[in-house]
Design an enzyme around this catalytic site. Structure first.
Site, PDB file in Angstrom:
ATOM      1  N   HIS A  25    -115.047 -30.573  16.515  1.00  0.00           N
ATOM      2  CA  HIS A  25    -116.488 -30.715  16.621  1.00  0.00           C
ATOM      3  C   HIS A  25    -116.798 -32.144  17.046  1.00  0.00           C
ATOM      4  O   HIS A  25    -115.963 -33.022  16.935  1.00  0.00           O
ATOM      5  CB  HIS A  25    -117.160 -30.365  15.290  1.00  0.00           C
ATOM      6  CG  HIS A  25    -116.892 -28.958  14.885  1.00  0.00           C
ATOM      7  ND1 HIS A  25    -117.522 -27.891  15.474  1.00  0.00           N
ATOM      8  CD2 HIS A  25    -116.021 -28.432  14.002  1.00  0.00           C
ATOM      9  CE1 HIS A  25    -117.058 -26.768  14.945  1.00  0.00           C
ATOM     10  NE2 HIS A  25    -116.144 -27.070  14.043  1.00  0.00           N
ATOM     11  N   ALA A  26    -117.979 -32.398  17.528  1.00  0.00           N
ATOM     12  CA  ALA A  26    -118.507 -33.666  18.032  1.00  0.00           C
ATOM     13  C   ALA A  26    -117.504 -34.818  18.185  1.00  0.00           C
ATOM     14  O   ALA A  26    -116.942 -35.000  19.253  1.00  0.00           O
ATOM     15  CB  ALA A  26    -119.702 -34.084  17.212  1.00  0.00           C
TER      16      ALA A  26
END
Length: 88
Positions: free
Chosen positions: A15-16
């Site tokens: 994620h991110a």
């Protein structure tokens, strides 16, 4: 072409922030790099592609590289993933 399967053990998966680190590392290499989860494969140099895989902790992905410097790219990406993608 070289490839290796690796399991994500960091807390947040891809994620991110971890995905950004992975894409940046892939972008340092002149070869083509892909990441596959199940039957979906994306360009490892694309943040949207990598995040679209929605890889969570404990899931397995395959990293594949093809072209000039493929072995160095694969080694660097696998080491980054195995090191926790920047998590302490």
């Amino acid at each position: 072409m070289v490839e290796q399967t690796v399991t994500l053990n960091n807390r947040s998966g891809l994620h991110a922030r971890p995905a950004t680190l992975l894409v940046r590392e892939a972008g340092k290499h002149p070869c083509n790099v892909w990441i596959r989860k199940g039957d979906k494969e994306v360009d490892a140099k694309s943040i949207l592609g990598v995040m679209s895989l929605a890889v969570g902790r404990g899931e397995t992905i395959t990293v594949r590289a093809d072209g000039s410097g493929e072995e160095a790219a694969l080694k660097a990406l696998v080491e980054l993933i195995e090191s926790g993608l920047g998590e302490a």
